[in-house]
Design an enzyme around this catalytic site. Sequence first.
Site, PDB file in Angstrom:
ATOM      1  N   GLY A 134      40.250  51.039  45.699  1.00  0.00           N
ATOM      2  CA  GLY A 134      39.395  49.988  46.015  1.00  0.00           C
ATOM      3  C   GLY A 134      40.163  49.049  47.032  1.00  0.00           C
TER       4      GLY A 134
ATOM      5  N   GLY B  23      39.862  53.979  42.732  1.00  0.00           N
ATOM      6  CA  GLY B  23      38.480  54.013  43.079  1.00  0.00           C
ATOM      7  C   GLY B  23      37.865  55.514  43.923  1.00  0.00           C
TER       8      GLY B  23
ATOM      9  N   GLU C  38      46.876  52.159  38.709  1.00  0.00           N
ATOM     10  CA  GLU C  38      46.798  50.417  38.544  1.00  0.00           C
ATOM     11  C   GLU C  38      47.746  49.953  37.726  1.00  0.00           C
ATOM     12  OE1 GLU C  38      44.647  52.986  38.143  1.00  0.00           O
ATOM     13  OE2 GLU C  38      42.913  52.770  39.478  1.00  0.00           O
TER      14      GLU C  38
ATOM     15  N   ASP D 132      40.465  52.042  35.873  1.00  0.00           N
ATOM     16  CA  ASP D 132      39.059  51.804  35.760  1.00  0.00           C
ATOM     17  C   ASP D 132      38.276  52.788  36.195  1.00  0.00           C
ATOM     18  OD1 ASP D 132      39.533  50.936  38.441  1.00  0.00           O
ATOM     19  OD2 ASP D 132      38.201  49.348  38.427  1.00  0.00           O
TER      20      ASP D 132
HETATM   21  C1  QUE Z   1      47.304  51.232  42.714  1.00  0.00           C
HETATM   22  C2  QUE Z   1      46.087  50.883  43.088  1.00  0.00           C
HETATM   23  C3  QUE Z   1      45.848  51.236  44.723  1.00  0.00           C
HETATM   24  C4  QUE Z   1      46.862  50.998  45.450  1.00  0.00           C
HETATM   25  C5  QUE Z   1      48.046  51.265  44.921  1.00  0.00           C
HETATM   26  C6  QUE Z   1      48.304  51.226  43.393  1.00  0.00           C
HETATM   27  C7  QUE Z   1      44.525  50.755  45.030  1.00  0.00           C
HETATM   28  C8  QUE Z   1      44.328  50.914  46.512  1.00  0.00           C
HETATM   29  C9  QUE Z   1      45.459  51.084  47.357  1.00  0.00           C
HETATM   30  C10 QUE Z   1      45.693  51.179  48.801  1.00  0.00           C
HETATM   31  C11 QUE Z   1      46.692  52.058  49.510  1.00  0.00           C
HETATM   32  C12 QUE Z   1      46.566  51.894  50.794  1.00  0.00           C
HETATM   33  C13 QUE Z   1      45.915  51.354  51.730  1.00  0.00           C
HETATM   34  C14 QUE Z   1      44.718  50.439  51.133  1.00  0.00           C
HETATM   35  C15 QUE Z   1      44.996  50.238  49.719  1.00  0.00           C
HETATM   36  O1  QUE Z   1      46.861  51.240  46.814  1.00  0.00           O
HETATM   37  O2  QUE Z   1      43.568  50.655  44.431  1.00  0.00           O
HETATM   38  O3  QUE Z   1      44.108  49.716  51.869  1.00  0.00           O
HETATM   39  O4  QUE Z   1      45.960  51.208  52.900  1.00  0.00           O
HETATM   40  O5  QUE Z   1      43.159  50.700  47.338  1.00  0.00           O
HETATM   41  O6  QUE Z   1      49.588  51.425  42.892  1.00  0.00           O
HETATM   42  O7  QUE Z   1      45.121  50.708  42.518  1.00  0.00           O
END
Ligand code: QUE
Length: 334
Positions: A64, A113, A136, A144
């Site tokens: 997400g 997500g 998460e 979730d």
């Molecule tokens: C847990 C998460 C997410 C995560 C790392 C976690 C998550 C998520 C991202 C993420 C990774 C790289 C990106 C970005 C988001 O990492 O939900 O925009 O460039 O979106 O340990 O829930």
Amino acid sequence: MSFIRTSVADGVGEIVLDRPKALNALDQTMIDDMYSVLAEWGDDDAIDTVLVTSGSERAFCAGGDIRAIREHAVAGEVEAVSHYFSSEYRLDQLIANYPKPYVALVDGAAMGGGLGISVHGEVRVVTEKAVIAMPEAAIGFFPDIGSTYFLPRLPAGVGMWLGLTGARIRGAEAVEVGLATHFVPSAQLPGVADRLRSGTPLVEVFAEHRDPPSTDVPLRKVGEYFGEDNVTAIVGGLRGAVGDEWAAEMVDLIENASPTSLWVTAAMITAGARSGLDECFDRELHAAEQITRTDDFAEGVRAVLVDKSRDARFEPANLDDVDPAVVARIIGAR
Ligand code: QUE
């Protein structure tokens, strides 16, 4: 500017996730756009099958838009946080109840997500490049996107293992545990995608892709160590396994996570085992609204995604110091 692209040909509606700089992390506009087009296609007789793919080499979807959620939460904008999660879960529910085949091609990272928009679909194709995880708990959140429904329905202990440790599994392992339905070697995926796009029946496309490669998921150990509901007992069992390198690695992963998140995760997965999908989403929405207000969430997202320093200081810092009343308040007494 839009982060998804859509097209229709030969009875197939395709959604391409196209936010490569954020590894296709789902922001509010992507969720809204996907929901609108899927709702429309569900009723469209010209569409028999929906195909979801990624325009990024590296990721299917990293999760997400957690950084944006953190900003809203820190600013006290609780409505924006609620709106985000309720629309994300509504999208996942639409996919879970979709009236026609929904096919996701996962050839890179699919986490959080990203699993919400794949695992709830009827067909989940993975390759050896698929990296699948529910990480998460390490950001002060909890698994979730309807995972509190599907994790407890995996083989013994697997859901608790993935949820507590955030362990990453590959495509063949995802098929073995039941998160994915088909394995296709990455080099053959473009050909499979083209056959799907031209309207070839699914059974025909996948006829020659029945056997995933063998894996070494330690299912016996997972069942032994993670086959219970109590986090202290699980960690105690892992710590007591002197000389078991795998158990020691799992302890390290768990120690990286927010203790409060670990208790919430275990309680949510346990409760989800006895709930229907809608009830799981309701419980997750309540928990997401609550946990995003905690300092652990702001701190976990800061350490992993904002500063990328991986030095989160969670409070309390130990599993044994987590107040059961706090956990009960987050998951909601229901
Ligand atoms: C847990 C998460 C997410 C995560 C790392 C976690 C998550 C998520 C991202 C993420 C990774 C790289 C990106 C970005 C988001 O990492 O939900 O925009 O460039 O979106 O340990 O829930």
